[in-house]
Design a protein around this motif. Structure first.
Motif, short mmCIF file in Angstrom:
data_model
loop_
_atom_site.label_atom_id
_atom_site.label_comp_id
_atom_site.label_asym_id
_atom_site.label_seq_id
_atom_site.Cartn_x
_atom_site.Cartn_y
_atom_site.Cartn_z
N ALA A 1 -25.39 52.29 29.76
CA ALA A 1 -25.51 52.32 31.22
C ALA A 1 -25.63 50.95 31.84
CB ALA A 1 -26.73 53.16 31.62
N THR A 2 -26.20 49.98 31.15
CA THR A 2 -26.38 48.66 31.76
C THR A 2 -25.36 47.66 31.27
OG1 THR A 2 -27.98 48.14 30.02
CG2 THR A 2 -28.84 48.96 32.11
N GLY A 3 -24.38 48.11 30.46
CA GLY A 3 -23.35 47.20 29.99
C GLY A 3 -23.87 46.31 28.88
N THR A 4 -23.17 45.21 28.64
CA THR A 4 -23.49 44.37 27.49
C THR A 4 -24.68 43.48 27.70
OG1 THR A 4 -21.90 42.75 28.32
CG2 THR A 4 -21.10 44.35 26.70
N ASP A 5 -25.01 43.15 28.94
CA ASP A 5 -26.13 42.23 29.15
C ASP A 5 -27.44 42.95 29.42
OD1 ASP A 5 -25.77 43.19 31.67
OD2 ASP A 5 -25.24 41.27 32.58
N GLY A 6 -27.40 44.28 29.56
CA GLY A 6 -28.62 45.05 29.74
C GLY A 6 -29.24 44.93 31.10
N GLN A 7 -28.52 44.31 32.06
CA GLN A 7 -29.11 44.08 33.38
C GLN A 7 -28.60 45.11 34.37
OE1 GLN A 7 -31.44 41.64 34.02
NE2 GLN A 7 -31.38 41.44 31.81
N PHE B 1 -9.64 44.82 34.87
CA PHE B 1 -10.64 45.86 35.10
C PHE B 1 -11.98 45.40 34.51
CE2 PHE B 1 -10.92 50.84 35.11
CZ PHE B 1 -12.19 50.77 35.66
N SER B 2 -11.98 45.00 33.26
CA SER B 2 -13.23 44.57 32.63
C SER B 2 -13.77 43.31 33.31
CB SER B 2 -13.03 44.32 31.14
OG SER B 2 -11.90 43.50 30.89
N LYS C 1 -12.42 53.27 28.07
CA LYS C 1 -13.63 52.47 27.87
C LYS C 1 -14.12 51.88 29.19
CE LYS C 1 -15.59 48.38 25.72
NZ LYS C 1 -15.33 47.13 24.95
N GLN C 2 -13.20 51.32 29.97
CA GLN C 2 -13.59 50.70 31.24
C GLN C 2 -14.06 51.74 32.25
OE1 GLN C 2 -14.06 47.49 31.42
NE2 GLN C 2 -13.32 47.45 29.29
N LEU C 3 -13.41 52.89 32.30
CA LEU C 3 -13.85 53.95 33.20
C LEU C 3 -15.26 54.41 32.84
CD1 LEU C 3 -10.59 56.10 33.27
CD2 LEU C 3 -11.48 54.73 35.17
N ARG C 4 -15.51 54.56 31.54
CA ARG C 4 -16.83 55.00 31.08
C ARG C 4 -17.91 54.00 31.50
NH1 ARG C 4 -15.81 54.75 26.05
NH2 ARG C 4 -15.11 56.91 25.81
N LEU C 5 -17.69 52.73 31.20
CA LEU C 5 -18.69 51.71 31.52
C LEU C 5 -18.84 51.53 33.02
CD1 LEU C 5 -17.79 49.05 28.78
CD2 LEU C 5 -19.77 50.58 28.83
N ALA C 6 -17.73 51.60 33.75
CA ALA C 6 -17.80 51.45 35.21
C ALA C 6 -18.68 52.54 35.82
CB ALA C 6 -16.39 51.50 35.81
N TRP C 7 -18.48 53.78 35.40
CA TRP C 7 -19.28 54.88 35.95
C TRP C 7 -20.75 54.72 35.59
CZ3 TRP C 7 -22.34 58.99 34.35
CH2 TRP C 7 -22.55 60.01 35.29
N LEU C 8 -21.02 54.33 34.36
CA LEU C 8 -22.41 54.16 33.93
C LEU C 8 -23.10 53.00 34.63
CD1 LEU C 8 -21.90 54.88 30.14
CD2 LEU C 8 -23.22 56.29 31.73
N GLU C 9 -22.34 52.11 35.22
CA GLU C 9 -22.89 51.00 35.99
C GLU C 9 -23.01 51.34 37.48
OE1 GLU C 9 -20.97 47.80 32.85
OE2 GLU C 9 -20.02 48.13 34.80
N GLY D 1 -4.47 62.81 21.10
CA GLY D 1 -4.90 63.09 19.74
C GLY D 1 -6.16 62.34 19.33
N MET D 2 -6.81 61.66 20.27
CA MET D 2 -8.02 60.88 19.96
C MET D 2 -9.25 61.78 20.04
SD MET D 2 -7.29 57.13 21.64
CE MET D 2 -6.40 57.55 23.11
N LYS D 3 -9.33 62.76 19.17
CA LYS D 3 -10.36 63.79 19.22
C LYS D 3 -11.77 63.25 18.98
CE LYS D 3 -7.56 67.37 19.73
NZ LYS D 3 -7.62 68.26 20.90
N ASN D 4 -11.90 62.16 18.22
CA ASN D 4 -13.23 61.66 17.85
C ASN D 4 -13.75 60.59 18.79
OD1 ASN D 4 -13.33 63.34 15.54
ND2 ASN D 4 -12.13 61.85 14.37
N SER D 5 -13.03 60.28 19.84
CA SER D 5 -13.47 59.26 20.80
C SER D 5 -14.58 59.82 21.69
CB SER D 5 -12.30 58.81 21.66
OG SER D 5 -11.28 58.23 20.89
N ALA D 6 -15.38 58.92 22.24
CA ALA D 6 -16.43 59.33 23.18
C ALA D 6 -15.80 59.83 24.48
CB ALA D 6 -17.36 58.16 23.47
N PRO D 7 -16.41 60.81 25.12
CA PRO D 7 -15.86 61.36 26.37
C PRO D 7 -16.15 60.45 27.55
CG PRO D 7 -17.94 62.40 25.89
CD PRO D 7 -17.65 61.50 24.71
N LEU D 8 -15.43 60.69 28.62
CA LEU D 8 -15.85 60.12 29.90
C LEU D 8 -17.13 60.84 30.31
CD1 LEU D 8 -12.38 59.93 31.68
CD2 LEU D 8 -13.78 58.00 30.90
N PRO D 9 -18.14 60.11 30.83
CA PRO D 9 -19.47 60.70 31.01
C PRO D 9 -19.68 61.42 32.34
CG PRO D 9 -19.56 58.37 31.46
CD PRO D 9 -18.14 58.66 31.06
#
Length: 420
Positions: A25-31, A96-97, A153-161, A207-215
């Motif tokens: 949720a806070t990305g890589t820097d935890g802020q 995006f990132s 990945k970017q959509l997931r992190l963006a939403w969590l931020e 076919g990326m069945k094992n990937s994390a979902p969009l949250p």
């Protein structure tokens, strides 16, 4: 407004947070954003309820959302600024990132309008059946597995931020011969349903069945859009109203306080001063480019720095006109493109750094702005709309908004907590 070009890929699939979505949720820097502009929601306690094929999931309340408050009598409105991105996707340019990082560093949240076909691999293109076009047709192409993984990945992190994920629909058809300006209300509903379906089934389609979902649940997340080339707004808004959308940003307006149109907040982009010209300019990178180098996306290298400075100064003049005047929200639209050597990306970044850290400025997503508008007394908003472009209240804000607004109904954003 040109189409955002097809995503080019050639990078390694980035690692994703699988074990704990909340931990991202806070990305890589935890802020997390500070200064009281956003109050983080409690992190969900490892609750991940998959939806459908697991491409999306319910993970609890979105963290780091802007918390709206109702204006107090005589209080000056905050200056809102909305930065938004058409056709958002992550490609080899990593824009995006990059702008996720810029937003976090400057206490901002933004809106990312995802093109649905950026979640659909080229080999599955026939799954897209665009209105008034043959199956598999798209004016911005499709994607590949690598590009989809990077975008997810970017959509997931963006939403969590705390950022918003909207839609820029799918094939980006402009002009005549089946362009979105000719689409019916039913055509728009079909296009929206398909845009949702590509987001909600990207695992099946790749076919990326094992990937994390969009949250997030995209049916609930999706509350607004910008149409391709700003065309087809009339019928789109009718479709969007029927589907429960809350805002549209497909129009052109002056720098005045927004009102509702077809039951949606009309959060159109705006006209701002254009240094060196007698006319005003729309707050979108593509329009600056057209007025500087024409439709050539890589114009004279000797002029690129000047062109970027001109865009930056134009947006800052629009900001200052509102900030010192009527405090109308400033709405800005962009694309993740390196037109004219990336000069417009540099200009946008400099504007973010200049305005978003001011104590009385709120750089928020369209969702955040709509939440704030919904939290206000309608009479207060009506009074704000009497102010013209750049017009500050003659007797000051304390006098202008002195009459106390009606108390907020219980349960709406901005209402005081109920005493127990």
């Amino acid at each position: 407004m040109a189409a955002t070009h097809r995503i080019a890929t050639g990078t390694v699939i980035a690692a994703v947070c699988v074990a704990s979505l909340a931990g991202c949720a806070t990305g890589t820097d935890g802020q997390a954003p500070d200064r009281g502009k956003a109050e983080p929601a409690p992190a969900p306690k490892n609750v991940v309820r998959l939806i459908g094929d697991g491409s999306t999931a319910y993970t609890g309340a979105q963290p780091h959302l802007f918390r709206p408050e109702r204006l107090k009598p005589g209080e000056k409105p905050p200056q809102f600024v909305v930065f938004s991105w058409d056709g958002a996707g992550e490609d080899s340019q990593r824009l995006f990132s990059h702008f996720r990082k810029v937003a976090k560093e400057n206490d901002a949240t933004m809106t990312y309008f995802l093109s649905g076909v950026y979640m659909l691999p080229e080999e599955k293109r026939d799954l897209y059946r665009p209105p008034q076009h043959s199956p598999g047709r798209s004016d911005i192409g499709f994607n590949d597995a690598e590009g989809i993984a990077d975008t997810v990945k970017q959509l997931r992190l963006a939403w969590l931020e705390g950022n918003e994920i909207g839609t820029h629909f799918n094939g980006h058809f402009c002009g005549s011969d089946g362009g979105v300006g000719e689409w019916s209300v039913d055509d728009w509903k079909d296009e929206i349903a398909q845009a949702k379906s590509f987001v909600k089934a990207w695992k099946t389609n790749t076919g990326m069945k094992n990937s994390a979902p969009l949250p997030f649940d995209y049916d609930k997340e999706l509350i607004g859009a910008r149409t391709p080339c700003l065309e087809g707004q009339k019928n789109f808004m009718k479709a969007a109203r029927d589907l429960g959308f809350r805002y549209d940003t497909s129009g052109v307006n002056n720098q005045v306080w927004p009102k509702k149109k077809e039951g949606l907040w009309d959060l159109s982009m705006q006209l701002v001063p254009f240094p060196g010209h007698s006319f005003e300019q729309l707050t979108m990178d593509y329009n600056f480019m057209v007025n500087q180098s024409g439709t050539t996306t890589q114009g004279d290298p000797a002029k690129r720095e000047m062109w970027g400075d001109q865009m930056r100064d134009s947006l800052l003049q629009g900001f200052e006109r509102a900030y010192d005047g009527n405090r109308a929200p400033l709405i800005i639209g962009n694309h993740f493109e390196s037109w004219n050597g990336g000069t417009y990306m540099r200009a946008v970044e400099e504007v973010v750094e200049e305005v978003c850290t001011k104590s009385d400025v709120r750089c928020v997503s369209f969702r955040g702005l709509a939440d704030w508008l919904d939290a206000q007394d309608p009479e207060t908003l009506a009074k704000l709309r009497t102010l013209n472009v750049g017009e500050a209240p003659k007797k000051g804000w304390k006098s202008f908004l002195a009459d106390g607004p009606a108390p907020a109904p219980k349960g709406v954003p901005g209402a005081p907590a109920e005493k127990r």
